[in-house]
Design a protein around this motif. Structure first.
Motif, PDB file in Angstrom:
ATOM      1  N   PHE A 194       0.807  -0.899   0.111  1.00 54.58           N
ATOM      2  CA  PHE A 194       0.191   0.242  -0.259  1.00 54.58           C
ATOM      3  C   PHE A 194       0.789   0.830   0.073  1.00 54.58           C
ATOM      4  O   PHE A 194       0.645   2.291  -0.615  1.00 54.58           O
ATOM      5  N   PHE A 195       1.902   1.349   0.868  1.00 58.70           N
ATOM      6  CA  PHE A 195       2.736   2.560   1.327  1.00 58.70           C
ATOM      7  C   PHE A 195       3.558   2.867  -0.261  1.00 58.70           C
ATOM      8  O   PHE A 195       3.899   3.984  -0.989  1.00 58.70           O
ATOM      9  N   GLY A 196       4.355   1.529  -1.153  1.00 59.23           N
ATOM     10  CA  GLY A 196       4.833   1.705  -1.865  1.00 59.23           C
ATOM     11  C   GLY A 196       3.379   2.173  -2.874  1.00 59.23           C
ATOM     12  O   GLY A 196       4.561   3.336  -4.139  1.00 59.23           O
ATOM     13  N   ALA A 221       3.108   9.822  -5.831  1.00 54.01           N
ATOM     14  CA  ALA A 221       3.226  10.766  -4.812  1.00 54.01           C
ATOM     15  C   ALA A 221       4.557  11.050  -5.596  1.00 54.01           C
ATOM     16  O   ALA A 221       4.571  12.585  -5.974  1.00 54.01           O
ATOM     17  N   GLY A 222       5.340  10.402  -6.249  1.00 58.50           N
ATOM     18  CA  GLY A 222       6.300  10.354  -7.477  1.00 58.50           C
ATOM     19  C   GLY A 222       5.597  11.035  -8.878  1.00 58.50           C
ATOM     20  O   GLY A 222       6.253  11.656  -9.047  1.00 58.50           O
ATOM     21  N   VAL A 223       4.892  10.419  -9.007  1.00 57.63           N
ATOM     22  CA  VAL A 223       4.139  11.524 -10.354  1.00 57.63           C
ATOM     23  C   VAL A 223       3.504  12.764  -9.997  1.00 57.63           C
ATOM     24  O   VAL A 223       4.195  13.729 -10.772  1.00 57.63           O
ATOM     25  N   LEU A 224       2.908  13.113  -8.337  1.00 58.45           N
ATOM     26  CA  LEU A 224       2.314  14.577  -8.263  1.00 58.45           C
ATOM     27  C   LEU A 224       4.301  15.264  -8.752  1.00 58.45           C
ATOM     28  O   LEU A 224       3.663  16.320  -8.894  1.00 58.45           O
ATOM     29  N   VAL A 225       5.152  14.341  -7.500  1.00 65.28           N
ATOM     30  CA  VAL A 225       6.085  15.814  -7.270  1.00 65.28           C
ATOM     31  C   VAL A 225       6.949  15.825  -8.779  1.00 65.28           C
ATOM     32  O   VAL A 225       7.852  16.954  -9.063  1.00 65.28           O
ATOM     33  N   GLY A 226       6.356  14.585  -9.574  1.00 65.82           N
ATOM     34  CA  GLY A 226       7.226  14.753 -10.970  1.00 65.82           C
ATOM     35  C   GLY A 226       6.732  15.970 -11.917  1.00 65.82           C
ATOM     36  O   GLY A 226       6.643  16.864 -12.534  1.00 65.82           O
ATOM     37  N   LEU A 227       5.483  15.339 -11.830  1.00 70.15           N
ATOM     38  CA  LEU A 227       4.697  17.321 -11.645  1.00 70.15           C
ATOM     39  C   LEU A 227       4.663  18.143 -11.356  1.00 70.15           C
ATOM     40  O   LEU A 227       4.505  19.859 -12.324  1.00 70.15           O
ATOM     41  N   VAL A 228       4.857  18.585 -10.223  1.00 74.84           N
ATOM     42  CA  VAL A 228       5.315  20.343  -9.849  1.00 74.84           C
ATOM     43  C   VAL A 228       6.290  20.322 -10.069  1.00 74.84           C
ATOM     44  O   VAL A 228       6.544  21.221 -10.736  1.00 74.84           O
ATOM     45  N   SER A 286       7.249   7.368 -13.273  1.00 73.25           N
ATOM     46  CA  SER A 286       5.909   6.640 -11.722  1.00 73.25           C
ATOM     47  C   SER A 286       4.919   6.705 -12.536  1.00 73.25           C
ATOM     48  O   SER A 286       4.419   5.129 -12.096  1.00 73.25           O
ATOM     49  N   PHE A 287       4.461   7.418 -13.765  1.00 74.93           N
ATOM     50  CA  PHE A 287       3.147   6.789 -14.418  1.00 74.93           C
ATOM     51  C   PHE A 287       2.957   5.407 -14.451  1.00 74.93           C
ATOM     52  O   PHE A 287       2.075   4.723 -14.728  1.00 74.93           O
ATOM     53  N   VAL A 288       4.414   5.016 -15.580  1.00 69.98           N
ATOM     54  CA  VAL A 288       4.493   3.769 -16.077  1.00 69.98           C
ATOM     55  C   VAL A 288       4.220   2.491 -15.025  1.00 69.98           C
ATOM     56  O   VAL A 288       3.900   1.974 -15.671  1.00 69.98           O
ATOM     57  N   MET A 289       5.511   2.579 -13.896  1.00 67.74           N
ATOM     58  CA  MET A 289       5.299   2.062 -13.325  1.00 67.74           C
ATOM     59  C   MET A 289       3.670   1.639 -12.613  1.00 67.74           C
ATOM     60  O   MET A 289       2.943   0.545 -12.457  1.00 67.74           O
ATOM     61  N   LEU A 290       2.865   1.976 -12.257  1.00 69.35           N
ATOM     62  CA  LEU A 290       1.362   2.836 -12.183  1.00 69.35           C
ATOM     63  C   LEU A 290       0.580   2.168 -13.259  1.00 69.35           C
ATOM     64  O   LEU A 290       0.048   1.148 -12.548  1.00 69.35           O
ATOM     65  N   TRP A 297       8.036   2.488  -6.537  1.00 67.37           N
ATOM     66  CA  TRP A 297       8.320   4.315  -5.752  1.00 67.37           C
ATOM     67  C   TRP A 297      10.383   4.750  -6.138  1.00 67.37           C
ATOM     68  O   TRP A 297      10.273   6.022  -6.635  1.00 67.37           O
ATOM     69  N   TRP A 298      10.793   3.539  -6.594  1.00 61.71           N
ATOM     70  CA  TRP A 298      12.083   4.039  -6.855  1.00 61.71           C
ATOM     71  C   TRP A 298      12.081   4.628  -8.732  1.00 61.71           C
ATOM     72  O   TRP A 298      12.910   5.222  -9.044  1.00 61.71           O
TER      73      TRP A 298
END
Lengths: 307, 174
Positions: A22-24, A30-37, B94-98, B69-70
């Motif tokens: 779940f945390f992963g 969060a990675g997607v959002l941080v990237g977009l910001v 990150s989008f690709v992983m999701l 998340w890596w």
């Protein structure tokens, strides 16, 4: 054909494993959002990450530089061998060209002398065109639709953002990022680079915009009959204050409805050296990379008389 | 199949995973990004995003090559190595992983062609995203400019997947 095992989504009854998954998932979102910001910030304020990107340039440019030295050497050996192979014919041709150029030089000297006298009577001041630094183009953005190249000199050599870069044969682009030992050039073939230029024949002001595929889109500033001919040469006009006037830019290769397609005269892949110069007008140096006037309003821009 | 599995292959006894086998997939993705440093001075951007191709190939081969998340730090490394706008690959990777996690839940079976199709769809999405970002950055390139790199990427994917498969066997000592 293989059946996909289900455990990725259902890790069994272990709470720890469930939470871990779940945390992963949360961390990836969060990675997607941080990237977009980050992306938004770096598009709105490109100078925000200048230090980080400059450091990355400093770390990576020496790698490209040393590899480039290897390819240049191999290339040189191959070309050199070919030259020896063909020496007799080349020698004859070079002698012929040499004789022709000797005549031209005499003519040019006469024109130069006359020009100097005329300028003295007009009391025009010569602008100093002393280069800031000289470097090599070591790599380019061959994975992207944008056209950038990396130059092997940086702020340590006096290079600053906004400075024009040229080769002996013509304009290459302008500096958009600097590291200590390397810098990034926005090539004139990039879509975002607009060069105020003029036709060498007649001096008609035009705008040259990159097309992203190694050629330029040329449009006249005045709407009307298509003024271009195949083979016409473009030089910078000095308008906008960034690029110094009278640097060769491109040659027209094809006409279209209201403009033309041109190919740059300087090929950064071939140029042994790229010369970084000062912006033409000191004002342009203070504002980081001033955008030249947009091509949409088809009115005549105030052109400055080239020095 | 059974017969060959029973056969004792030479040199496989006492051979386990290599040292740092856990980090080799991520390292190979960074190496793929670093191929952008090759001294190729091109007129147009025709080459595939080699870091992204390696990432997709690993993720399709194994769901647990690295924690999902890596992708964000790997994307940051890619942005810095390639010189694309900071954050572009962070968001995209990150989008690709999701989306591949989602594809794992939705697909009941997998074969070679479905993996290629998934990769092609992700490559199309990534090229379109990079095209949008370029437009926001002031370079609105015509849409058909992304076709050559897209086609080259899709054709290059099986090659990269093959290299990644060989790397995987090597790191696990098989």
């Amino acid at each position: 054909m293989a059946v996909v095992p289900p455990p990725a989504s259902r890790p069994g009854s272990s709470r720890k494993a469930q939470y871990g998954l779940f945390f992963g998932l949360i961390a990836t979102i969060a990675g997607v959002l941080v990237g977009l910001v980050l992306l938004g910030l770096s598009l709105v304020a490109p100078q925000r990450y200048a230090a980080l990107r400059g450091a990355a340039l400093d770390l990576t440019a020496p790698i490209s530089g040393s590899l480039r030295a290897v390819t240049t050497t191999i290339d040189g050996v191959a070309n050199g061998t070919a030259d020896y192979w063909d020496a007799a014919r080349q020698n004859g041709e070079l002698k012929r060209v040499n004789a022709l150029l000797a005549q031209r030089i005499i003519q040019a000297r006469a024109v130069q002398l006359e020009n100097a006298q005329l300028k003295a009577t007009l009391q025009l001041r010569e602008r100093s065109t002393e280069p800031v630094a000289t470097g090599r183009v070591v790599s380019s953005s061959f994975e992207s639709v944008r056209r950038f190249a990396v130059l092997s000199v940086g702020s340590g050599d006096g290079v600053a953002i906004g400075m024009p870069v040229r080769a002996a044969t013509g304009l290459i682009g302008r500096i958009v990022e600097t590291g200590r030992f390397a810098s990034r050039i926005l090539l004139i073939t990039d879509r975002a680079n607009i060069v105020p230029a003029k036709l060498l024949r007649g001096g008609l002001p035009v705008l040259a915009t990159g097309r992203g595929d190694g050629s330029l889109d040329v449009r006249p500033l005045e709407v009307g009959r298509n003024p271009f001919k195949v083979g016409d040469l473009l030089v910078t006009s000095g308008t906008g204050g960034l690029y110094p006037p009278l640097i060769p830019v491109a040659r027209i290769v094809r006409l279209d409805d209201d403009g033309a397609v041109a190919v740059p005269l300087a090929d950064p892949a071939d140029a042994s050296f790229a010369i970084v110069e000062r912006p033409f007008e000191p004002l342009a140096e203070q504002a980081p990379a001033p955008p030249p006037p947009p091509p949409s309003p088809p009115k005549k821009l105030p052109t400055k008389a080239p020095a | 199949m059974v017969r060959s599995a029973l056969q004792q292959r030479a040199g496989t006894i006492n051979r386990g995973p290599r040292r740092a086998a856990l980090y080799l997939p991520a390292a190979s993705v960074v190496a793929g990004s670093a191929l952008a440093l090759l001294p190729i001075i091109a007129d147009a951007g025709w080459a595939p995003d080699l870091g992204l191709l390696t990432l997709i190939a690993w993720r399709l081969l194994r769901a647990d090559a690295w924690p999902a998340w890596w992708a964000a730090p790997l994307g940051l490394a890619n942005d810095l190595l390639v010189g694309s706008p900071l954050g572009q690959s962070v968001a995209l990777w990150s989008f690709v992983m999701l989306s591949l996690d989602l594809a794992d839940r939705r697909t009941l079976w997998r074969d070679y062609w479905i993996e290629w199709l998934l990769a092609a769809m992700l490559l199309l999405a990534s090229e379109a995203f990079e095209w949008r970002v370029a437009a926001w950055g002031g370079a609105s390139v015509p849409g058909n400019a992304i076709l050559p790199p897209l086609i080259i990427s899709i054709i290059a994917f099986p090659l990269v997947a093959g290299i990644v498969g060989a790397l995987d066997r090597w790191r696990l000592g098989r």
